[in-house]
Design a protein around this motif. Structure first.
Motif, PDB file in Angstrom:
ATOM      1  N   GLY A 144       0.832  -1.343   0.043  1.00  0.00           N
ATOM      2  CA  GLY A 144      -0.189   0.202  -0.014  1.00  0.00           C
ATOM      3  C   GLY A 144       0.787   1.292   0.101  1.00  0.00           C
ATOM      4  O   GLY A 144       0.510   2.408  -0.739  1.00  0.00           O
ATOM      5  N   GLY A 145       1.945   1.382   0.709  1.00  0.00           N
ATOM      6  CA  GLY A 145       2.760   2.392   0.743  1.00  0.00           C
ATOM      7  C   GLY A 145       3.471   2.521  -0.465  1.00  0.00           C
ATOM      8  O   GLY A 145       3.816   3.511  -1.027  1.00  0.00           O
ATOM      9  N   LEU A 146       3.908   1.801  -1.148  1.00  0.00           N
ATOM     10  CA  LEU A 146       4.544   1.543  -2.465  1.00  0.00           C
ATOM     11  C   LEU A 146       3.705   2.158  -3.509  1.00  0.00           C
ATOM     12  O   LEU A 146       4.100   2.992  -4.024  1.00  0.00           O
ATOM     13  CB  LEU A 146       5.086   0.171  -2.902  1.00  0.00           C
ATOM     14  CG  LEU A 146       5.685  -0.031  -4.285  1.00  0.00           C
ATOM     15  CD1 LEU A 146       7.149   0.904  -4.087  1.00  0.00           C
ATOM     16  CD2 LEU A 146       5.869  -1.452  -4.507  1.00  0.00           C
ATOM     17  N   ALA A 147       2.423   1.720  -3.334  1.00  0.00           N
ATOM     18  CA  ALA A 147       1.454   2.256  -4.526  1.00  0.00           C
ATOM     19  C   ALA A 147       1.118   3.679  -4.260  1.00  0.00           C
ATOM     20  O   ALA A 147       1.213   4.499  -5.221  1.00  0.00           O
ATOM     21  CB  ALA A 147       0.016   1.474  -4.383  1.00  0.00           C
ATOM     22  N   VAL A 148       0.871   4.307  -2.986  1.00  0.00           N
ATOM     23  CA  VAL A 148       0.848   5.487  -2.664  1.00  0.00           C
ATOM     24  C   VAL A 148       2.086   6.458  -2.988  1.00  0.00           C
ATOM     25  O   VAL A 148       1.761   7.396  -3.532  1.00  0.00           O
ATOM     26  CB  VAL A 148       0.736   5.820  -1.014  1.00  0.00           C
ATOM     27  CG1 VAL A 148       0.689   7.215  -0.712  1.00  0.00           C
ATOM     28  CG2 VAL A 148      -0.783   5.303  -0.661  1.00  0.00           C
ATOM     29  N   SER A 149       3.410   5.738  -2.680  1.00  0.00           N
ATOM     30  CA  SER A 149       4.185   6.615  -2.833  1.00  0.00           C
ATOM     31  C   SER A 149       4.710   6.813  -4.526  1.00  0.00           C
ATOM     32  O   SER A 149       5.084   7.897  -5.058  1.00  0.00           O
ATOM     33  CB  SER A 149       5.458   6.133  -2.355  1.00  0.00           C
ATOM     34  OG  SER A 149       5.941   4.635  -2.706  1.00  0.00           O
TER      35      SER A 149
ATOM     36  N   THR B 189       2.442  11.570 -10.087  1.00  0.00           N
ATOM     37  CA  THR B 189       1.493  12.396 -10.542  1.00  0.00           C
ATOM     38  C   THR B 189       1.832  14.066 -10.261  1.00  0.00           C
ATOM     39  O   THR B 189       2.153  14.441  -9.128  1.00  0.00           O
ATOM     40  CB  THR B 189       0.226  12.016  -9.625  1.00  0.00           C
ATOM     41  OG1 THR B 189      -0.281  10.742  -9.675  1.00  0.00           O
ATOM     42  CG2 THR B 189      -0.898  12.899  -9.745  1.00  0.00           C
ATOM     43  N   PRO B 190       1.507  14.909 -11.065  1.00  0.00           N
ATOM     44  CA  PRO B 190       1.922  16.395 -11.038  1.00  0.00           C
ATOM     45  C   PRO B 190       0.762  16.822  -9.962  1.00  0.00           C
ATOM     46  O   PRO B 190      -0.412  16.199  -9.636  1.00  0.00           O
ATOM     47  CB  PRO B 190       1.478  16.828 -12.412  1.00  0.00           C
ATOM     48  CG  PRO B 190       1.395  15.589 -13.359  1.00  0.00           C
ATOM     49  CD  PRO B 190       1.122  14.434 -12.407  1.00  0.00           C
ATOM     50  N   LEU B 191       1.095  17.895  -9.312  1.00  0.00           N
ATOM     51  CA  LEU B 191       0.407  18.909  -8.292  1.00  0.00           C
ATOM     52  C   LEU B 191       0.378  17.967  -7.119  1.00  0.00           C
ATOM     53  O   LEU B 191      -0.538  18.195  -6.388  1.00  0.00           O
ATOM     54  CB  LEU B 191      -0.944  19.200  -9.069  1.00  0.00           C
ATOM     55  CG  LEU B 191      -0.838  20.064 -10.161  1.00  0.00           C
ATOM     56  CD1 LEU B 191      -2.132  20.398 -10.922  1.00  0.00           C
ATOM     57  CD2 LEU B 191       0.148  21.378 -10.084  1.00  0.00           C
ATOM     58  N   THR B 192       0.902  17.071  -6.848  1.00  0.00           N
ATOM     59  CA  THR B 192       0.971  16.375  -5.473  1.00  0.00           C
ATOM     60  C   THR B 192       2.119  16.941  -4.386  1.00  0.00           C
ATOM     61  O   THR B 192       2.161  16.876  -3.247  1.00  0.00           O
ATOM     62  CB  THR B 192       1.504  14.757  -5.648  1.00  0.00           C
ATOM     63  OG1 THR B 192       2.777  14.692  -6.034  1.00  0.00           O
ATOM     64  CG2 THR B 192       0.396  13.941  -6.397  1.00  0.00           C
ATOM     65  N   GLY B 193       2.951  17.708  -5.091  1.00  0.00           N
ATOM     66  CA  GLY B 193       3.824  18.680  -4.263  1.00  0.00           C
ATOM     67  C   GLY B 193       4.974  17.972  -4.084  1.00  0.00           C
ATOM     68  O   GLY B 193       6.157  18.422  -3.538  1.00  0.00           O
ATOM     69  N   VAL B 194       5.083  16.574  -4.349  1.00  0.00           N
ATOM     70  CA  VAL B 194       6.548  15.783  -4.290  1.00  0.00           C
ATOM     71  C   VAL B 194       6.680  15.167  -5.423  1.00  0.00           C
ATOM     72  O   VAL B 194       7.554  14.071  -5.467  1.00  0.00           O
ATOM     73  CB  VAL B 194       6.510  14.953  -2.978  1.00  0.00           C
ATOM     74  CG1 VAL B 194       6.184  15.470  -1.871  1.00  0.00           C
ATOM     75  CG2 VAL B 194       5.305  13.799  -3.233  1.00  0.00           C
TER      76      VAL B 194
ATOM     77  N   GLY C  51      13.222  12.656  -2.422  1.00  0.00           N
ATOM     78  CA  GLY C  51      12.537  12.372  -1.133  1.00  0.00           C
ATOM     79  C   GLY C  51      11.351  11.098  -1.637  1.00  0.00           C
ATOM     80  O   GLY C  51      11.449  10.284  -0.933  1.00  0.00           O
ATOM     81  N   ALA C  52      10.800  11.251  -2.518  1.00  0.00           N
ATOM     82  CA  ALA C  52       9.548  10.514  -3.028  1.00  0.00           C
ATOM     83  C   ALA C  52      10.128   9.366  -3.741  1.00  0.00           C
ATOM     84  O   ALA C  52       9.625   8.209  -3.101  1.00  0.00           O
ATOM     85  CB  ALA C  52       8.532  11.320  -3.797  1.00  0.00           C
ATOM     86  N   GLY C  53      11.175   9.546  -4.301  1.00  0.00           N
ATOM     87  CA  GLY C  53      11.790   8.276  -4.756  1.00  0.00           C
ATOM     88  C   GLY C  53      12.686   7.325  -3.627  1.00  0.00           C
ATOM     89  O   GLY C  53      12.440   6.249  -3.717  1.00  0.00           O
ATOM     90  N   LEU C  54      13.021   8.221  -2.830  1.00  0.00           N
ATOM     91  CA  LEU C  54      13.664   7.350  -1.600  1.00  0.00           C
ATOM     92  C   LEU C  54      12.451   6.680  -0.705  1.00  0.00           C
ATOM     93  O   LEU C  54      12.846   5.571  -0.400  1.00  0.00           O
ATOM     94  CB  LEU C  54      14.286   8.371  -0.676  1.00  0.00           C
ATOM     95  CG  LEU C  54      15.207   7.991   0.464  1.00  0.00           C
ATOM     96  CD1 LEU C  54      16.442   7.059  -0.222  1.00  0.00           C
ATOM     97  CD2 LEU C  54      15.801   8.973   1.239  1.00  0.00           C
ATOM     98  N   VAL C  55      11.492   7.196  -0.527  1.00  0.00           N
ATOM     99  CA  VAL C  55      10.336   6.615  -0.063  1.00  0.00           C
ATOM    100  C   VAL C  55       9.688   5.285  -0.902  1.00  0.00           C
ATOM    101  O   VAL C  55       9.571   3.985  -0.130  1.00  0.00           O
ATOM    102  CB  VAL C  55       9.045   7.312   0.274  1.00  0.00           C
ATOM    103  CG1 VAL C  55       7.655   6.758   0.699  1.00  0.00           C
ATOM    104  CG2 VAL C  55       9.254   8.524   1.190  1.00  0.00           C
ATOM    105  N   ILE C  56       9.869   5.355  -2.158  1.00  0.00           N
ATOM    106  CA  ILE C  56       9.508   4.042  -2.850  1.00  0.00           C
ATOM    107  C   ILE C  56      10.525   2.959  -2.710  1.00  0.00           C
ATOM    108  O   ILE C  56      10.435   1.875  -2.512  1.00  0.00           O
ATOM    109  CB  ILE C  56       9.660   4.535  -4.466  1.00  0.00           C
ATOM    110  CG1 ILE C  56       8.403   5.432  -4.589  1.00  0.00           C
ATOM    111  CG2 ILE C  56       9.567   3.196  -5.261  1.00  0.00           C
ATOM    112  CD1 ILE C  56       8.611   5.762  -6.177  1.00  0.00           C
TER     113      ILE C  56
END
Length: 122
Positions: free
Chosen positions: A21-26, A32-37, A42-47
């Motif tokens: 679930g965390g992988l899908a959200v990240s 997706t544009p306009l998510t702010g990240v 950092g978003a790639g690191l969360v993936i």
């Protein structure tokens, strides 16, 4: 060998579900544009962290009881807490929910292993 250490016993399925679930959200937030990240390091690191949580859950599942399983339980717990902290700073609430599910799965895994090893009858 206790029953909880057999590969057929799905002790870590909740950990894998939370990490997936965390992988899908990240991935959604990264792509997706306009998510702010979108497209940030950092978003790639969360993936990467979510992928490592999934791999850690498989190591916990298939390792024999002992120090290796304990180390990976600690690492999965630490990874889930730190990923949730990063999600808090980025205002990614669904990622926090996914990491809470991962931590609940880790607690379930530990509790089930202790029940099986102590021989308690539920």
């Amino acid at each position: 060998m206790s029953q909880s250490s057999r590969p057929g016993t799905a002790r870590t399925i909740v950990i894998v579900a939370g990490a997936l679930g965390g992988l899908a959200v990240s991935i959604y937030n990264y792509a997706t544009p306009l998510t702010g990240v979108e497209g940030t390091f950092g978003a790639g690191l969360v993936i990467l962290a979510c992928v490592l949580l999934i791999l850690g859950a498989f190591v916990i599942q298939f390792s024999p009881p002992g120090i290796l399983r304990g180390i990976f339980r600690f690492l999965v717990g630490l990874g889930a807490v730190l990923t949730a902290l990063a999600a808090y700073f980025l205002h990614e609430w669904w990622l926090i929910v996914a990491m809470a599910i991962t931590l609940a799965g880790l607690a379930f895994d530990i509790a089930q292993s202790r029940t099986a090893s102590s021989g308690a009858i539920a």
